[in-house]
Design an enzyme around this catalytic site. Structure first.
Site, mmCIF file in Angstrom:
data_model
loop_
_atom_site.group_PDB
_atom_site.id
_atom_site.type_symbol
_atom_site.label_atom_id
_atom_site.label_comp_id
_atom_site.label_asym_id
_atom_site.label_seq_id
_atom_site.Cartn_x
_atom_site.Cartn_y
_atom_site.Cartn_z
ATOM 1 C CE LYS A 289 -4.338 1.718 2.075
ATOM 2 N NZ LYS A 289 -5.260 1.474 3.252
ATOM 3 C CD GLU A 377 -19.914 -3.625 7.876
ATOM 4 O OE1 GLU A 377 -19.253 -2.829 7.048
ATOM 5 O OE2 GLU A 377 -20.165 -5.052 7.481
ATOM 6 N NE ARG A 405 -22.185 -4.098 3.735
ATOM 7 C CZ ARG A 405 -20.840 -4.341 3.138
ATOM 8 N NH1 ARG A 405 -19.724 -3.943 3.715
ATOM 9 N NH2 ARG A 405 -21.103 -5.233 2.206
#
Length: 630
Positions: A289, A377, A405
């Site tokens: 990254k 979640e 969600r």
């Protein structure tokens, strides 16, 4: 390796020759490394001009080039997950000249968007959707007789969600012809790097090996014992050099990798072979990254996104420093630490939103009571429910858009059992440049219909702190929803005092018009009221609603106006309407909120103005209603 963001637009002669992937595919393979260098420098420059997601895009420069070089996009389907990775994809798919409009009103979206480009076959905002969507496309192509290829690129953080594994399981069950690329940037899955691993990955992805593998299955299908022995031998060999592959192989995918996601030759070679391989394939690539930009490589979390680089300005006289107002997420984080220090039962839970939700200090001070469950979640809520069953006091830090969600868990696992769980709901309302995928426009509506729920909405930072304490002290599920960004500059009282449940406050006395403000809209309501000589109430609670205050204002005013940074349908204004109707109170009411539409990305102020939720818009809507005779 770049060490700073270019101030001037860099020269990109090769990148300029490939405005779309069909031109990219005309380049010889040996030109691709130079293209990657130019693409990385251009991405650094344009993101520095606009701000936005940063590190993830730098990490997939080579992968993006290889995918568009191998796949016949847009006919072949390339589905990205999560959307943070797609800035290089946008540059290579005809949007290079519009990159300076990124995240601005009428400009490019921060994520893939079907309406924006034919190269974006699926809209992405929430994570972990790519494999399901790509599987649907692969099965759809099979049904229609199409020969198009389908590839899903999923980040290692996104694959932690249960939905991704549900899709993997179904893809294997359907023997779908598709490739899943797991982009492992070291944020979730450990790497297994080495010469043997890279070499065998090339072998397992080669057309010769794939042909032998598939042919062997057919020949040995009449000899189950032998077939089983060969399969187990192959799996054992893979496990010797690559334990991550065991899981995917057991599901039913042919696992290949890991390979270096910055090695263009290896990427093109491997993806070319897997593109035409039958059945479900998974390629594991490891990337860095922030690749190519030294500060981002050193701090991938801090450089996940950046603000625009301000131009250098010479000043003759020094400018007094601006006192920064605290962000609501910081208010939450400070309260959580104070609450944990006061109550050993306080536990913090977040689905991969530690930094965004202001939980870094809590995670450092109370590591044994901090739980980042990754992008899961649903699990986060049921985990909290289980802890509450054992007498703990869980606090779930979650964005409004992500709480959607886990709605079933909110209803079934927490509210139905009346469990003592506190919700700190961040990013409520409109969120600016991230656009409609991240807007928290529906939480009033989906929470207030649930029995046992308490819903609070602060108008400033101090009210937010006191509401969080109120929610924590309440014996049952309680939520505090607050907006993105900074507060009003209110003085924050360190002492924590529980508010009387379901009681609002009258903030201004006026005549004829009463404005009932919910949450973040108080400042705009007060400004509009000054121009109209209207009464203003800070309602504070959506559920339980302060019905006594509503009844009082209805009796003493000609028009009630509800104002909320939430969808007007089903929101707090609807709660007021329902109460009046239930009481048989006939009163003129004007509901002001987010209209029945998805509001596209712009600055927060522009979005509020577009919805008529700034002070001028509130005043204009009321004056228009008065012209109609109330």
């Amino acid at each position: 390796m770049f060490t700073e963001i270019p101030r001037q637009c860099p020269d990109t002669p090769l990148l300029d020759q490939v405005p779309t992937p069909d031109k990219l595919r005309e380049l010889p393979p040996e030109a691709l490394p130079e293209l990657a260098l130019e693409l990385r420098e251009y991405l650094l420059w344009c993101t520095g001009q606009t701000g936005g997601h940063f590190g993830a895009g730098l990490g997939v420069i080579e992968l993006t080039i290889a995918l568009h070089y191998v796949y016949n996009t847009p006919s072949d389907r390339l589905v990205w997950d999560v959307g943070h990775q797609t800035y290089p994809h946008k540059i290579l798919t005809g949007r290079k000249e519009r990159m300076l409009t990124m995240r601005q009103k009428d400009g490019l979206a921060a994520f893939p968007n079907r309406a924006e480009s034919e190269y974006d076959p699926f809209g992405v905002g929430h994570s972990s959707t790519s494999i399901s969507a790509a599987l649907g496309m692969a099965l759809g192509a099979r049904m229609s007789g199409s020969q198009r290829k389908v590839c899903a690129v999923i980040g290692d953080g996104a694959i932690t969600a249960g939905m991704a594994f549900e899709a993997l399981n179904d893809a294997a069950h359907n023997s779908a012809d598709m490739l899943v690329i797991l982009n492992d940037n070291g944020m979730a899955i450990s790497k297994n790097v080495g010469g043997l691993s890279n070499y065998l990955a090339r072998v397992w992805a080669s057309k010769t090996y794939i042909a032998l593998r598939e042919g062997g299955k057919r020949v040995l299908s009449a000899m189950p014992a032998t077939l089983n022995f060969v399969r187990r031998s192959e799996e054992s060999m893979k496990h010797l050099v690559n334990s991550p592959g065991a899981l995917f192989e057991s599901i039913g995918f042919n696992y290949v990798g890991p390979i270096d996601g910055h090695d263009l030759e290896a990427l093109v070679d491997t993806i070319s072979n897997l593109r035409d391989a039958p059945g479900p394939q998974l390629l594991h690539v490891y990337t860095t990254k922030g690749k190519g930009f030294a500060p981002a490589e050193a701090d991938p979390i801090g450089y996940h996104a950046i603000t625009k680089i301000a131009p250098a300005v010479e000043r003759e006289t020094p400018v007094a420093p601006v006192v920064k107002k605290p962000k609501y997420s910081d208010v939450f984080g400070d309260w959580l630490c104070d609450m944990a220090a006061a109550d050993p039962r306080c536990v913090g839970i977040t689905p991969a939103m530690c930094e965004g939700s202001g939980m870094v200090r809590f995670s450092e001070r109370f590591p044994e009571r901090y739980h980042d469950v990754a992008i899961a979640e649903q699990h986060a809520l049921t985990l909290a429910a289980g802890m509450a069953c054992e007498g703990q006091k869980p606090v779930v830090a979650i964005y409004s858009t992500f709480l959607q969600r886990a709605y079933d868990q909110l209803v079934h696992d927490i509210a139905l059992q009346n469990l003592d769980v506190t919700f700190g709901i961040d990013r409520a309302g409109l969120v600016g440049e991230d656009g409609p995928t991240h807007a928290g426009a529906y939480d009033y509506a989906y929470m207030r219909t649930v029995p046992n729920m308490v819903i609070m909405a602060p108008s400033d930072e101090n009210e937010c702190r006191q509401m969080l304490y109120t929610a924590f002290e309440f014996k049952g599920p309680a939520s505090v929803r607050y907006p993105r960004g900074t507060g009003t500059g209110a003085v924050i009282d360190k002492a924590m005092t529980a508010l009387p449940l379901g009681k609002g406050l009258k903030k201004r006395s006026g005549e004829k018009i009463a404005i009932l403000s919910f949450g973040s809209m108080l400042a705009a309501a007060l400004k509009a009221a000054d121009a109209l000589n209207a009464t203003v109430a800070d309602m504070r609670f959506v559920k339980p609603l302060d019905v006594a205050l509503v009844r009082e204002l209805a009796a003493s005013h000609d028009l009630l106006v509800t104002v909320e940074e939430h969808a007007v349908m089903g929101g707090a204004g609807s709660a007021v309407n329902e109460f009046l109707a239930g009481e048989g109170l006939v009163k003129a009411v004007l509901n002001i909120g987010i209209p029945d539409a998805f509001i596209e990305h712009a600055t927060h102020g522009e979005m509020l103005a577009a919805c008529g939720l700034d002070a001028a818009g509130v005043e204009a809507a009321i004056r228009q209603r008065l012209l109609q005779g109330v």
